[in-house]
Design a protein around this motif. Structure first.
Motif, PDB file in Angstrom:
ATOM      1  N   SER A  30      20.254 -15.079  13.122  1.00  0.00           N
ATOM      2  CA  SER A  30      20.760 -16.339  12.342  1.00  0.00           C
ATOM      3  C   SER A  30      20.057 -16.029  10.703  1.00  0.00           C
ATOM      4  O   SER A  30      20.731 -16.130   9.766  1.00  0.00           O
ATOM      5  N   ARG A  66      17.815 -24.561  14.620  1.00  0.00           N
ATOM      6  CA  ARG A  66      18.407 -25.147  15.765  1.00  0.00           C
ATOM      7  C   ARG A  66      17.628 -24.000  16.948  1.00  0.00           C
ATOM      8  O   ARG A  66      16.884 -24.384  17.876  1.00  0.00           O
ATOM      9  N   TRP A  67      17.708 -22.692  16.666  1.00  0.00           N
ATOM     10  CA  TRP A  67      17.276 -21.471  17.575  1.00  0.00           C
ATOM     11  C   TRP A  67      15.799 -21.812  17.691  1.00  0.00           C
ATOM     12  O   TRP A  67      14.981 -21.601  18.499  1.00  0.00           O
ATOM     13  N   SER A  73      21.375 -23.289   9.403  1.00  0.00           N
ATOM     14  CA  SER A  73      21.302 -24.644  10.566  1.00  0.00           C
ATOM     15  C   SER A  73      21.258 -24.054  11.517  1.00  0.00           C
ATOM     16  O   SER A  73      20.367 -24.482  12.689  1.00  0.00           O
ATOM     17  N   ALA A  74      21.964 -22.930  12.176  1.00  0.00           N
ATOM     18  CA  ALA A  74      21.970 -22.328  13.358  1.00  0.00           C
ATOM     19  C   ALA A  74      20.443 -21.999  13.667  1.00  0.00           C
ATOM     20  O   ALA A  74      19.738 -22.016  14.761  1.00  0.00           O
ATOM     21  N   LYS A 129      17.651 -15.012  18.638  1.00  0.00           N
ATOM     22  CA  LYS A 129      18.634 -15.682  18.181  1.00  0.00           C
ATOM     23  C   LYS A 129      18.431 -16.310  16.480  1.00  0.00           C
ATOM     24  O   LYS A 129      19.160 -16.039  15.878  1.00  0.00           O
ATOM     25  N   SER A 168      24.455 -20.626   9.120  1.00  0.00           N
ATOM     26  CA  SER A 168      23.679 -19.823   9.809  1.00  0.00           C
ATOM     27  C   SER A 168      22.280 -20.335   9.690  1.00  0.00           C
ATOM     28  O   SER A 168      21.420 -20.235  10.614  1.00  0.00           O
TER      29      SER A 168
END
Lengths: 565, 208
Positions: free
Chosen positions: A381, A368-369, A364-365, A377, A362
């Motif tokens: 996360s 990225r978001w 890492s996500a 988003k 989460s």
């Protein structure tokens, strides 16, 4: 003539015998006032039995002109010679005998007659024919004057006074008889008093022995809180000296810690109602400020509403032993828990890795978001990271709780939540063995007063046993049912059923024994400890067969009277 | 191939981890179908585009390794990336031998997983191309008459026209005609090409 001579004394002798009581009513003019007073004072002045007997015998011999005298007292069913008085050259010797009456001591037929009829027998000359001539004693000892008179108190035989003179007949003249009779009635009263007194001192001595042996603490107290008397055992217990008692410094109300006041009040209420209170446990403050655990029982003194006697037993050692036992059991339970946790290590690692993997993913996500500037988003996360972080923390907390060495601590427990906690902890283990768990948790299970960790330990134990039992059997659905149920509104029954090979009926009764195990690496303590834990909660743990196969382990925990829904 | 066409199946019984993985994969533009069990995955339709499977080893009911076996037994080869909380070596060896792309112990680095997923998707792309090619060849092979198939089998076995004619009891000229038909229908440019095609169709006896 000789025959008449023989007959004559016989007839003369007959006279007092048929009317022995006539001497009791001897004319007052026969009595010498000084003698009467002397006799009366001598005998009634004595309360100690030995002294009384001595005085009595002296007086009797002196005033009756007897040569030998016996005092016979009934002891139980038997008549015993209590004392024997004999006259020496110019003085009277009194010996305490305390022996059974024998035919060597006196004419037994005379004694028995007196005892039976409670009448006095006087033989003015025993050497002539008389109703007791057949008596062997009279023939062998050549007794001349014989007097045997009962000592009566309100028609009860207190004793018998026997006097004799071997040398002179007609010794016991009416004048002497008057004195002797008076002496007899005085003696009867004094003997009875002396007996009562001796009984009293004997009983007092027994109680005193108990008090002074200092085996237990004994206290005389009053309702004001004063300790009127206490033995050394009690003073040692509380560490006070006798001077503290005298000065009134040691007061039992002040010796009682506040936490035990209620117990005292309860005991006092029982005393007021019944005069006694059953032994109960409490504590006293010691003079040094420490506390001593004791067992106390008390009774009000007869006829008093404000004073009583109490015994106090020091429970320090027993408490210490109880504590040691409890500690040993807790240690053992702790070891068993650690053993179970050791078996669970791999599963626990998995259990923690799960949320950690989620955190990493989460996070890492999220990065990225953020890079993509999708803030909503990214926020979601990040929230997931937080939630998973907490989840990992909870798992570690559960493990730490189970591993920690905590004293028994009872709280209001939600058993369903406890079941869910343990299932979460054993989740991976359940999965590793391909076991499918089904739960049937009743919604109406009330809170139970219990130790969370210990109940968890029992549940975990039963779960692990069931899983292990099923891993022994080949493929096929391995199912585990965990249920909670409120039974008869008095107890909650938790059941763990498995579809394993079941229990050997022959070893069923040994299952709960310590060090009994069917596992190759088991300690054989799990079920024994589980049972003792459940017992400590006032419940039961038992095993039965499951239908169609497998085993059911269940435990019932009582709902406290203050149970809440 | 683009990530937009690719589909990643995530099979894990842990709802939170499933959601996190879905989030991670979606953040790099992958499409994700998350399943709680092997059975649920098997019920899902196969996608048209390239796909791969991120699979937890330990699952309730059918385990990850069993699912891998089932997929291999059927024709549904799908590259698998195993994830596990119990990194035990025998299990990972078994999974890799059975053709897993990667075996990742939890918690893993995001890049490890993403790299593995891309590798798996590439592998799936390639496999799909291979499969498409094989299917095209199969369709061509299906157009051959039984006699032409007999001739093709003997051609790729290295027989001369004369030998084939003898074995089939026909003339050398007839064999020659069949041979031209086979080469044309199979779109083979040379005998060597035909042998390669036969190999792809699995017509060659296994090499010793």
């Amino acid at each position: 003539v000789r025959q008449l001579d023989q007959l004559y004394p016989h007839l003369r002798e007959e006279k007092p015998v048929p009317a022995p009581t006539s001497t009791i009513g001897a004319p007052v003019e026969h009595l010498d006032l000084a003698t009467v007073i002397k006799v009366s004072q001598a005998v009634s002045g004595e309360i100690v039995l030995e002294n009384l007997i001595d005085t009595l015998m002296h007086t009797a011999i002196e005033h009756a002109g007897a040569e030998r005298g016996l005092l016979i007292l009934p002891r139980g069913d038997e008549l015993r010679v209590e004392a024997e008085a004999t006259t020496g050259s110019d003085r009277v010797t009194v010996g305490l005998r305390q022996a059974s009456v024998t035919a060597e001591d006196l004419p037994e037929s005379v004694l028995h007659y007196v005892v039976r009829t409670k009448e006095t027998v006087i033989l003015d000359d025993a050497s002539v024919q008389n109703p007791f001539s057949a008596d062997a004693y009279l023939r062998q000892h050549h007794a001349r004057s014989v007097l045997c008179l009962p000592l009566l108190k309100q028609a009860t035989l207190i004793g018998v006074l026997y006097l004799e003179n071997h040398l002179t007949p007609h010794v016991f003249t009416p004048a002497r008889m008057a004195v002797i009779t008076l002496l007899a009635s005085e003696a009867a009263i004094s003997l009875e008093n002396a007996r009562l007194y001796s009984e009293l001192t004997e009983r007092d001595a027994r109680i005193r022995r108990l008090v002074e042996a200092n085996v237990i603490g004994i206290v005389i107290w009053n309702l004001d809180g004063r300790i009127l008397e206490a033995n050394d055992a009690f003073l040692r217990m509380v560490g006070y000296g006798r001077e503290d008692l005298v000065s009134g410094r040691a007061r039992w109300r002040e010796l009682t810690p506040d936490t035990w006041r209620a117990a005292d009040e309860q005991a006092l209420a029982a005393l007021a109602a019944t005069g006694i209170c059953e032994p109960f446990e409490k504590e006293y403050f010691r003079k040094d400020g420490g506390r001593v655990p004791v067992l106390v029982g008390a009774a009000l003194l007869e006829g008093r509403q404000d004073e009583g006697v109490a015994f106090v037993l020091d429970l320090t050692e027993r408490k210490w032993a109880e504590e040691a036992l409890r500690q040993a059991q807790a240690d053992l339970a702790h070891v068993a828990r650690l053993t179970t946790l050791g078996e669970l290590t791999a599963s626990i690692a998995h259990e923690i890795n799960q949320p950690l993997a989620a955190v990493v993913s989460s996070a890492s996500a999220c990065v990225r978001w953020l890079a993509a500037q999708d803030l909503e988003k990214a926020r979601q996360s990040a929230l997931r990271v937080i939630a998973e972080g907490h989840r990992a923390g909870e798992i570690i907390g559960r493990i730490r709780n189970l591993a920690k060495k905590a004293p028994l601590q009872k709280d209001w427990l939600d058993l369903n939540a406890t079941i869910r906690d343990v299932l979460a902890l054993a989740h991976s283990e359940v999965q590793r063995h391909g076991v499918v768990v089904e739960t049937h948790l009743a919604a109406d299970v009330p809170l139970i007063l219990g130790d969370r960790i210990q109940v968890q330990q029992v549940l975990l134990n039963l779960l692990m046993n069931a899983i292990e039992a099923m891993s022994g059997v080949g493929a096929g659905p391995h199912k585990l049912w965990v249920s909670s149920e409120l039974v008869a509104a008095t107890e909650v029954v938790i059941a763990v059923r498995d579809s394993g090979p079941g229990l050997d009926p022959q070893s069923l009764d040994r299952l709960f024994e310590a060090f009994y195990t069917t596992k190759p690496h088991g300690l054989g303590l799990g079920l024994a400890i589980s049972r003792s834990i459940i017992a400590a909660h006032g419940g039961r743990l038992w095993a039965t067969a499951n239908v169609p196969h497998g085993a059911v382990f269940q435990f019932a925990l009582p709902i406290g009277s203050e149970g809440v829904g | 191939m683009t990530d937009a066409d690719a589909l990643v199946f995530v099979v894990d019984d842990d709802a939170s981890l499933r959601a996190s993985l879905q989030d991670l994969l979606e953040s790099v533009g992958l499409q994700v179908v998350a399943c709680a069990s092997a059975q649920e995955f098997l019920r899902r339709p196969r996608p048209e585009g390239p796909s791969c499977l991120v699979l937890d080893v330990r699952l309730p009911g059918l385990s990850g390794l069993e699912l891998q076996r089932q997929l291999a037994a059927g024709d549904l080869t799908l590259p698998i990336i195993f994830i596990t909380g119990h990194g035990d070596i025998p299990m990972s060896v078994q999974a890799m031998k059975a053709g897993a792309v990667e075996f990742l112990p939890k918690p893993f680095r995001d890049q490890e997983l993403l790299d593995a997923i891309h590798q798996a998707l590439d592998r799936d792309c390639y496999a799909r191309e291979q499969r498409a090619q094989r299917e095209a060849l199969r369709r061509r092979f299906d157009t051959l008459t039984p006699r032409q198939r007999d001739v093709m089998a003997r051609m790729v076995a290295g027989r001369l026209n004369k030998q084939i004619a003898g074995e089939l009891g026909t003339s050398e000229a007839t064999v020659k005609t069949h041979r031209q038909q086979v080469m044309a229908k199979m779109r083979a440019e040379s005998l060597a090409d035909l042998i390669r095609i036969a190999d792809q169709l699995g017509l060659l006896p296994p090499k010793s």
